[in-house]
Design a protein around this motif. Structure first.
Motif, PDB file in Angstrom:
ATOM      1  N   SER A  10       2.361 -11.140  43.624  1.00 23.33           N
ATOM      2  CA  SER A  10       2.046 -10.066  42.687  1.00 23.33           C
ATOM      3  C   SER A  10       3.122 -10.024  41.616  1.00 23.33           C
ATOM      4  O   SER A  10       4.282 -10.352  41.875  1.00 23.33           O
ATOM      5  CB  SER A  10       2.019  -8.720  43.414  1.00 23.33           C
ATOM      6  N   GLU A  11       2.742  -9.619  40.419  1.00 25.50           N
ATOM      7  CA  GLU A  11       3.702  -9.482  39.329  1.00 25.50           C
ATOM      8  C   GLU A  11       3.902  -8.015  39.042  1.00 25.50           C
ATOM      9  O   GLU A  11       2.950  -7.235  39.010  1.00 25.50           O
ATOM     10  CB  GLU A  11       3.204 -10.200  38.081  1.00 25.50           C
ATOM     11  N   TYR A  12       5.159  -7.650  38.827  1.00 27.27           N
ATOM     12  CA  TYR A  12       5.525  -6.284  38.492  1.00 27.27           C
ATOM     13  C   TYR A  12       6.434  -6.328  37.272  1.00 27.27           C
ATOM     14  O   TYR A  12       7.646  -6.470  37.405  1.00 27.27           O
ATOM     15  CB  TYR A  12       6.251  -5.619  39.670  1.00 27.27           C
ATOM     16  N   PRO A  13       5.865  -6.244  36.093  1.00 24.38           N
ATOM     17  CA  PRO A  13       6.698  -6.309  34.886  1.00 24.38           C
ATOM     18  C   PRO A  13       7.614  -5.088  34.798  1.00 24.38           C
ATOM     19  O   PRO A  13       7.216  -3.976  35.138  1.00 24.38           O
ATOM     20  CB  PRO A  13       5.697  -6.311  33.738  1.00 24.38           C
ATOM     21  N   PHE A  41      15.837   2.387  38.331  1.00 25.37           N
ATOM     22  CA  PHE A  41      14.403   2.517  38.121  1.00 25.37           C
ATOM     23  C   PHE A  41      13.655   1.850  39.268  1.00 25.37           C
ATOM     24  O   PHE A  41      14.124   0.863  39.827  1.00 25.37           O
ATOM     25  CB  PHE A  41      13.986   1.849  36.805  1.00 25.37           C
ATOM     26  N   THR A  42      12.487   2.366  39.592  1.00 22.25           N
ATOM     27  CA  THR A  42      11.666   1.780  40.650  1.00 22.25           C
ATOM     28  C   THR A  42      10.726   0.752  40.045  1.00 22.25           C
ATOM     29  O   THR A  42       9.998   1.049  39.100  1.00 22.25           O
ATOM     30  CB  THR A  42      10.857   2.869  41.386  1.00 22.25           C
ATOM     31  N   ALA A  43      10.754  -0.471  40.598  1.00 22.11           N
ATOM     32  CA  ALA A  43       9.892  -1.547  40.114  1.00 22.11           C
ATOM     33  C   ALA A  43       8.618  -1.652  40.938  1.00 22.11           C
ATOM     34  O   ALA A  43       7.549  -1.902  40.407  1.00 22.11           O
ATOM     35  CB  ALA A  43      10.644  -2.873  40.146  1.00 22.11           C
ATOM     36  N   GLN A  50      14.113  -1.301  43.572  1.00 20.25           N
ATOM     37  CA  GLN A  50      14.706  -0.659  42.404  1.00 20.25           C
ATOM     38  C   GLN A  50      15.554  -1.666  41.636  1.00 20.25           C
ATOM     39  O   GLN A  50      16.002  -2.671  42.195  1.00 20.25           O
ATOM     40  CB  GLN A  50      15.566   0.526  42.824  1.00 20.25           C
ATOM     41  N   TYR A  51      15.779  -1.368  40.353  1.00 19.22           N
ATOM     42  CA  TYR A  51      16.608  -2.239  39.536  1.00 19.22           C
ATOM     43  C   TYR A  51      17.474  -1.411  38.602  1.00 19.22           C
ATOM     44  O   TYR A  51      17.156  -0.268  38.274  1.00 19.22           O
ATOM     45  CB  TYR A  51      15.758  -3.244  38.741  1.00 19.22           C
TER      46      TYR A  51
END
Length: 112
Positions: A10-13, A41-43, A50-51
């Motif tokens: 899956s991709e999470y931009p 921030f939550t990705a 988080q990042y």
């Protein structure tokens, strides 16, 4: 007959623009290993990934003492491994660099 297994990813931009006042960076110019950290921030909400960014204006305990280092940190939450492709850029320095890391439990960041 060999069986072929396909792994679905899956991709999470994500996107983060972090503006730091010049005075905040200058205040750390003569310190060693002091850093500034962005908000987290939550990705990926379902697994709490988080990042955030961190900048060391004068990192002295790394490969190139005295240079500025910028890190993208990923806190993996429930994930075991995450493939990442990202670009870090500094507008005023006209600097940009692309990264591609496979991030696991014990190396949750990329740097330059």
């Amino acid at each position: 007959m060999a069986s072929v297994s396909s792994v679905s990813m899956s991709e999470y931009p994500i996107a983060l623009e972090w503006t730091i006042a010049e005075e905040r960076l200058k205040a750390l110019k003569d310190t060693k290993n002091e850093s500034l950290e962005s908000e987290k921030f939550t990705a990926i909400h379902s697994s709490d990934v988080q990042y955030y960014l961190e900048i060391y204006p004068n990192r002295s305990d790394y490969e190139d003492p005295g240079e500025t280092h910028v890190f993208l940190f990923l806190e993996l939450g429930n994930e075991k491994k995450i493939g990442s492709e990202f670009t870090l850029s500094i507008k005023f320095a006209e600097w940009s660099r692309k990264f591609n890391y496979m991030i696991g439990r014990h190396n949750g960041w990329g740097r330059d």
